[in-house]
Scaffold this motif. Sequence first.
Motif, mmCIF file in Angstrom:
data_model
loop_
_atom_site.group_PDB
_atom_site.id
_atom_site.type_symbol
_atom_site.label_atom_id
_atom_site.label_comp_id
_atom_site.label_asym_id
_atom_site.label_seq_id
_atom_site.Cartn_x
_atom_site.Cartn_y
_atom_site.Cartn_z
ATOM 1 N N PRO A 153 -4.715 -3.441 -0.767
ATOM 2 C CA PRO A 153 -4.722 -2.239 -0.198
ATOM 3 C C PRO A 153 -3.456 -1.839 0.755
ATOM 4 N N GLN A 154 -2.995 -2.947 1.580
ATOM 5 C CA GLN A 154 -1.629 -2.777 2.147
ATOM 6 C C GLN A 154 -0.410 -2.786 1.203
ATOM 7 N N MET A 155 -0.498 -3.499 -0.035
ATOM 8 C CA MET A 155 0.605 -3.226 -0.673
ATOM 9 C C MET A 155 0.859 -2.046 -1.457
ATOM 10 N N LEU A 156 -0.429 -1.391 -1.686
ATOM 11 C CA LEU A 156 -0.495 -0.178 -2.522
ATOM 12 C C LEU A 156 -0.030 1.029 -1.395
ATOM 13 N N GLY A 157 -0.486 0.754 -0.203
ATOM 14 C CA GLY A 157 -0.045 1.761 0.838
ATOM 15 C C GLY A 157 1.434 1.791 1.264
ATOM 16 N N GLN A 158 2.331 0.545 1.047
ATOM 17 C CA GLN A 158 3.500 0.349 1.121
ATOM 18 C C GLN A 158 4.422 1.039 -0.188
ATOM 19 N N PHE A 159 3.652 0.787 -1.439
ATOM 20 C CA PHE A 159 4.098 1.560 -2.458
ATOM 21 C C PHE A 159 4.188 3.042 -2.247
ATOM 22 N N ILE A 160 3.192 3.559 -1.761
ATOM 23 C CA ILE A 160 2.947 5.151 -1.680
ATOM 24 C C ILE A 160 3.958 5.413 -0.605
ATOM 25 N N ALA A 161 4.166 4.912 0.585
ATOM 26 C CA ALA A 161 5.286 4.915 1.349
ATOM 27 C C ALA A 161 6.629 5.371 0.934
ATOM 28 N N ARG A 162 6.770 4.108 0.269
ATOM 29 C CA ARG A 162 8.252 4.100 -0.319
ATOM 30 C C ARG A 162 8.424 5.300 -1.457
ATOM 31 N N LEU A 209 1.066 -4.935 -12.123
ATOM 32 C CA LEU A 209 1.817 -5.908 -12.371
ATOM 33 C C LEU A 209 2.376 -6.511 -11.301
ATOM 34 N N ALA A 210 3.170 -5.586 -10.507
ATOM 35 C CA ALA A 210 4.037 -5.851 -9.309
ATOM 36 C C ALA A 210 3.058 -6.486 -8.188
ATOM 37 N N LEU A 211 1.866 -6.000 -8.076
ATOM 38 C CA LEU A 211 0.791 -6.540 -7.049
ATOM 39 C C LEU A 211 0.696 -7.953 -7.343
ATOM 40 N N GLU A 212 0.564 -8.467 -8.641
ATOM 41 C CA GLU A 212 0.444 -9.739 -8.808
ATOM 42 C C GLU A 212 1.771 -10.727 -8.867
ATOM 43 N N GLY A 213 2.908 -10.025 -8.513
ATOM 44 C CA GLY A 213 4.052 -10.742 -8.742
ATOM 45 C C GLY A 213 4.544 -11.027 -7.384
ATOM 46 N N LYS A 214 6.007 -11.021 -7.300
ATOM 47 C CA LYS A 214 6.559 -11.588 -6.033
ATOM 48 C C LYS A 214 7.109 -10.005 -5.467
ATOM 49 N N ALA A 215 7.478 -10.291 -3.955
ATOM 50 C CA ALA A 215 8.031 -9.335 -3.377
ATOM 51 C C ALA A 215 9.328 -8.694 -4.117
ATOM 52 N N ASP A 228 -3.440 7.991 -7.564
ATOM 53 C CA ASP A 228 -4.857 8.426 -7.233
ATOM 54 C C ASP A 228 -5.890 7.381 -8.112
ATOM 55 N N LYS A 229 -5.358 6.951 -9.331
ATOM 56 C CA LYS A 229 -6.333 6.205 -10.171
ATOM 57 C C LYS A 229 -6.266 4.703 -9.578
ATOM 58 N N MET A 230 -5.228 4.344 -8.717
ATOM 59 C CA MET A 230 -5.079 2.899 -8.418
ATOM 60 C C MET A 230 -5.634 2.950 -7.047
ATOM 61 N N LEU A 231 -5.798 3.885 -6.201
ATOM 62 C CA LEU A 231 -6.797 4.050 -5.113
ATOM 63 C C LEU A 231 -8.369 3.978 -5.453
ATOM 64 N N LYS A 232 -8.637 4.472 -6.476
ATOM 65 C CA LYS A 232 -10.185 4.154 -6.955
ATOM 66 C C LYS A 232 -10.220 2.869 -7.538
ATOM 67 N N GLU A 233 -9.409 2.425 -8.245
ATOM 68 C CA GLU A 233 -9.427 1.006 -8.762
ATOM 69 C C GLU A 233 -9.084 -0.148 -7.599
ATOM 70 N N LEU A 234 -9.204 0.181 -6.388
ATOM 71 C CA LEU A 234 -8.785 -0.994 -5.205
ATOM 72 C C LEU A 234 -10.032 -1.916 -5.117
ATOM 73 N N PRO A 235 -11.279 -1.627 -5.501
ATOM 74 C CA PRO A 235 -12.128 -2.471 -5.302
ATOM 75 C C PRO A 235 -12.157 -3.469 -6.459
ATOM 76 N N ASP A 260 -8.274 -9.980 -7.785
ATOM 77 C CA ASP A 260 -7.040 -10.820 -7.883
ATOM 78 C C ASP A 260 -5.985 -10.836 -6.797
ATOM 79 N N THR A 261 -5.909 -9.740 -5.957
ATOM 80 C CA THR A 261 -4.620 -9.518 -5.022
ATOM 81 C C THR A 261 -5.552 -9.106 -3.711
ATOM 82 N N PRO A 262 -6.252 -10.177 -2.931
ATOM 83 C CA PRO A 262 -6.663 -9.496 -1.555
ATOM 84 C C PRO A 262 -5.846 -8.537 -0.668
ATOM 85 N N GLU A 263 -4.409 -8.546 -0.727
ATOM 86 C CA GLU A 263 -3.644 -7.829 -0.084
ATOM 87 C C GLU A 263 -3.105 -6.562 -0.810
#
Length: 457
Positions: A249-258, A198-204, A232-239, A244-247
Motif C-alpha cells: 500500500p505505501q509503495m503503490l501510494g508512492q508510485f501514484i504520487a510520482r 514486478l517492481a513491488l517485489e524487487g528493489k528500490a 485503479d486495477k492495482m488498488l483493487k488488487e491490494l489485498p 507477497d509484499t506487506p508494504e
Amino acid sequence: MATEVDTRSPAPQKDGANQHFSGEEDALNDGEINGNWTPQEKALHEARLKAKAKRRQRKSSRNSTSESLSETGELAGGDPHSPKGKVGANDRKSRTGKGRGLPKKGGAGGKGVWGAAGMVYEDEEPDARDPNYDESSQGDTVYATVMPEVDEKELEKTVNPIVREYFEHGDTKEVQMLLKELNLGSHKYEFSSLAVSLALEGKASHRELTSRLLSDLSGKLLSQSDLARAFDKMLKELPDLILDTPEAPQMLGQFIARAIADHILPMSFLDCYKGKVDCDHARVALDRAAVLLRMKREILRLDNVWGVGGGQRPVKHLIKEMNLLLKEYLTSGDVLEAEHCLRDLEVPHFHHELVYEAVVMVLESKGDAASHAIIKLLQTFWKIGLITVDQMNRGFQRVYDELPEISLDVPHAHSMIENFVDLCHQESVITKQLRDACPSRGRKRFVSEGDGGLIKD
C-alpha cells in the motif's frame, strides 16, 4: 380369336431383334389361345409392345433425317458408319431423339463457349482468386503485416521477460520497440499494472526504473486513461498484493504520487476516490500519495521518492557502506548478511573496493582472527560469483600499488601482505599470477650460504 390369328399377315422384319420380339409375341398369342396366359404375362407382353413401338419410331426418324441430308448435299465429310447416325464430331443436336437438333441456349451456354452473337460484356472487377489474376497489372500493391492481438492468458508470459530484462539494462527505448511489435489491443493498460507489480517485489532501483519507464511511455504507447485504469486495477488488487509484499500500500501510494508529479496521471485522480473507498489498504495508498504531494507541491518531480540506488550513489557513500559492512561482518561473522548487504548496494562494478578495504583491514588488524575471517568472506563471494576475477585482481593490485603508503602506518605491512596472499592462494581465492605479483621488501635473506635456498622467516 382363332380366326384373327390365322388371317394376320406377318410383317417383314428388318433385323434380328424384331424377329426375336415377333417370336415372343407369337408365343404369347399361342398361350392366350390355349388359355395359359396369366395376368403377369399379359402385363409384360403389353410393356414389350410399347418399347418395341418406340424403337421403331426412333429408328424411322433417324433414317428419314439422314436421307434428307444426303439429298440436299449437306452431309459432305460426314461419316456414314458413325454410331447412332452421328453426322460430325461437333454436332450439337440432341442424341435422345428429342428437340429440334439446335445448340443449347442458342449457342450462348455450355462449357468453353463465348456466348451468343452480339452479346456485349461489361467491365468486371478483377478477382484475386482467379487463376489468371495478374497482381503486377493491378497497380501498386501494399503489404501489411497483421499481428494477432495478445491473449489475456499469454499477456503475463510475454510482458514479464521484457520488464525483467529492462531491470538489467535500463533502456526505455528498447522496451518501447518491443511493445510496438506486440498487438496488446484492449489489454494495453495491463502492461503498466504488471510492471508495477514486478517492481513491488524487487528493489528500490527497480521501482525507480519502473517510474521512469511509465513516464517515457506516456504519450507514446500509454495514455493517461490507460495509466489511470492500471492504477485503479492495482488498488483493487491490494489485498492480494500484500500477501507477497506487506508494504505494497505505501509503495503503490508512492508510485501514484510520482506519476502525478511526472504529469502522466491527472491531478484529479485522487479526487475521484474521496468518500468512495471501502478497502483499508487502498485508503492507505491514497493517503500516502496525498501526503507526498502536499509535501512536494513546490517541486515538479518527486525524483527521490525511491531514494538513490546503484551506481547513482556518490563514491564516498559507497565506500562508507562497504566499510560498515566489513565491520559488522567481523563482529557477527554472518556471511549471509554480508552477502545480502552487498547485493543491496547494486554496484557489481565497484566490488573491487570491497576487496581493497578488506585487505587493508587485515593489514591494520592485530592477530590472525581478522585474517581468517576475511579469507572466508572472500572465498564465499568468489565461489558464488558475487566477486569476479577481474574485481578480485583489481582490489589486490590496488593494495600492491599503495603498499609504500600503507607501510607508513603499518611498518610490517610487507611481511603481513605476503603471508595473507599465500593463505588466499592456498584457499583458491586468488590466482598464482596474482600471488607472484605481490611486491617484496628488499632482498630476501637466506639462513646461510649452504642452506639450499631456504628463505629466513
